[in-house]
Design an enzyme around this catalytic site. Structure first.
Site, PDB file in Angstrom:
ATOM      1  N   SER A 110      -8.657  24.167  48.304  1.00 42.27           N
ATOM      2  CA  SER A 110      -7.825  24.188  49.505  1.00 42.27           C
ATOM      3  C   SER A 110      -8.662  24.039  50.769  1.00 42.27           C
ATOM      4  CB  SER A 110      -7.054  25.518  49.565  1.00 42.27           C
ATOM      5  OG  SER A 110      -6.407  25.679  50.812  1.00 42.27           O
ATOM      6  N   TYR A 133      -5.034  19.690  54.864  1.00 41.85           N
ATOM      7  CA  TYR A 133      -3.973  19.920  55.840  1.00 41.85           C
ATOM      8  C   TYR A 133      -4.291  19.080  57.071  1.00 41.85           C
ATOM      9  CZ  TYR A 133      -2.176  24.030  53.334  1.00 41.85           C
ATOM     10  OH  TYR A 133      -1.614  24.864  52.409  1.00 41.85           O
ATOM     11  N   THR A 159      -1.211  17.814  51.725  1.00 38.68           N
ATOM     12  CA  THR A 159      -0.027  18.678  51.746  1.00 38.68           C
ATOM     13  C   THR A 159       0.811  18.339  52.970  1.00 38.68           C
ATOM     14  OG1 THR A 159      -1.142  20.445  50.555  1.00 38.68           O
ATOM     15  CG2 THR A 159       0.797  21.055  51.839  1.00 38.68           C
ATOM     16  N   LYS A 255       1.656  16.191  48.333  1.00 34.03           N
ATOM     17  CA  LYS A 255       2.223  17.443  47.847  1.00 34.03           C
ATOM     18  C   LYS A 255       3.266  17.971  48.835  1.00 34.03           C
ATOM     19  CE  LYS A 255       0.624  21.935  46.052  1.00 34.03           C
ATOM     20  NZ  LYS A 255       1.380  22.863  46.916  1.00 34.03           N
ATOM     21  N   HIS A 279       6.093  24.619  48.138  1.00 34.59           N
ATOM     22  CA  HIS A 279       4.980  25.468  48.571  1.00 34.59           C
ATOM     23  C   HIS A 279       5.100  26.877  47.973  1.00 34.59           C
ATOM     24  CE1 HIS A 279       1.624  24.856  51.499  1.00 34.59           C
ATOM     25  NE2 HIS A 279       1.471  26.150  51.303  1.00 34.59           N
TER      26      HIS A 279
END
Length: 390
Positions: A110, A133, A159, A255, A279
């Site tokens: 992440s 992100y 994402t 995603k 999520h």
């Protein structure tokens, strides 16, 4: 003391993790937004799907092997990107990545990890994936993508469903920070977690190493939600997806897809795979479960790209259900986190072993020896969600 050998299912690992991980970090992983209705539905909707048991079928020589965006995997499972994993267990992302590599499935790091891209590359040899992100600082985004390239990441997971952060009541009440602030409530809780404290004392990785020193304005992490709302870019559009794809140049996974219209747009904008995902119920409470959204999206774009699903997967049976409904891959987050928080790397390995065993045996009872031959005919009609004609 709980024994790893006596852990028979993911729920066993969850119970131990809840006991061993500080409250704010356990709650961060094991919670949803607002009423947590979607968070609960993700799991319960899987349980409603029933299998058709077959008998007198040769069960020898079974295989759960699959391919995820061209990468061979021991089963159609990848470890999902989970923020603050290094607060579940010291150097947690490193331990999870090593367990995934040994098991033969992809690991996704992440953006909001405690260990950095470079940390994972240093401690593993298999290619891993990086989750991005979109932030306001495009130069920082370009550098982060370049860092993932330098680390030989084999796929980028963008994402799309966190332009703003959903209200997660437990995080607000707990005053979530990494590392935890030395408040009286936190200190009292940490006194009951000696194993965790000892592990953290032995590592220098205590904050967001992908961001600190790389993104402007990241020095103040006193409020994760406030920082996210300030730094994450609410203007994210399909033009930005194109920009990321051009910067990256490799396998791209999008995603956060929950609607057919967005799935079609993902295909049009060059995604190699999409993850049907809400999520983990942590963003829009009141959205349908991921498994309910899956069939319509598979029907719409399944021949154009790989459709995967995450959210609510707590067993190998859930993986089998998702595969039967057309998902060509699954991602697990909480199941991995429970194993990590309970026993570190060995706990992640145990979680993967449990899921694989459940997948393998359940597939056999449904009359199949190769997951590639499994389809929705293994499911009891009426028990599973279907695409509704538009």
């Amino acid at each position: 003391m709980p024994s790893l050998e006596k852990m028979t299912c993911i729920e066993d690992l969850r119970v131990v993790a809840q006991r061993r991980v500080p409250r704010m970090f356990y709650d961060y992983a094991d919670s949803g937004s607002w009423t947590e209705g979607t968070y609960r539905a993700n799991e319960s909707d899987f349980q409603r799907i029933e299998f058709r048991q077959r008998v007198a079928v040769n069960m020898e020589g079974r295989s759960t092997a699959a391919t995820l965006v061209g990468q061979k995997a021991a089963m159609p499972v990848a470890i999902a990107p989970v923020g603050l994993t290094g607060m579940q267990w010291a150097d947690g992302e490193i331990h999870a990545a090593k367990a995934a590599e040994k098991f033969g499935i992809p690991f996704t790091l992440s953006t909001m990890s405690i260990c950095s891209i470079e940390d994972i590359a240093e401690h593993t040899s298999a290619p891993f994936w990086f989750q991005l992100y979109m932030m306001r600082d495009r130069d920082a985004m370009a550098r982060m993508i370049a860092r993932a390239k330098d680390a030989k990441c084999s796929a980028l997971v963008l994402t799309l469903d966190l332009q703003v952060i959903g209200q997660r009541h437990k995080d607000i009440r707990n005053g979530l920070t990494a590392p935890p602030r030395p408040t009286i409530a936190n200190l009292v809780n940490l006194m009951t977690k000696p194993r965790w404290c000892l592990g953290m004392a032995g590592t220098r990785r205590h904050t967001f190493r992908n961001l600190v020193g790389h993104v402007k304005g990241v020095s103040d992490m006193s409020s994760l939600a406030a920082w996210t709302n300030e730094q994450f870019d609410p203007r994210l559009s399909w033009a930005d997806v194109d920009w990321v794809r051009q910067q990256w140049g490799g396998k791209l996974i999008l995603k956060g897809i929950m609607e057919v219209e967005d799935a079609r747009l993902a295909a049009e904008h060059g995604a190699d795979a999409i993850v049907v995902s809400n999520h983990g119920g942590r963003q829009l409470d009141g959205a349908p479960s991921s498994i309910r959204a899956l069939p319509a999206i598979v029907d719409a774009v399944g021949e154009r790209l790989e459709v995967w699903v995450d959210g609510g997967i707590r067993s190998g049976q859930d993986v089998l259900r998702a595969w039967a409904l057309g998902a060509r891959g699954t991602m697990i987050g909480r199941a991995m986190v429970y194993g990590l928080g309970a026993f570190g790397e060995a706990g992640v390995a145990k979680a993967l072993s449990v899921i694989h065993k459940e997948l393998d045996v359940s597939m056999a009872f449904c009359g199949h020896t190769d997951i590639q031959t499994v389809d929705r005919s293994i499911l009891v009609p009426g028990s599973y969600p279907v695409a509704v004609p538009s």
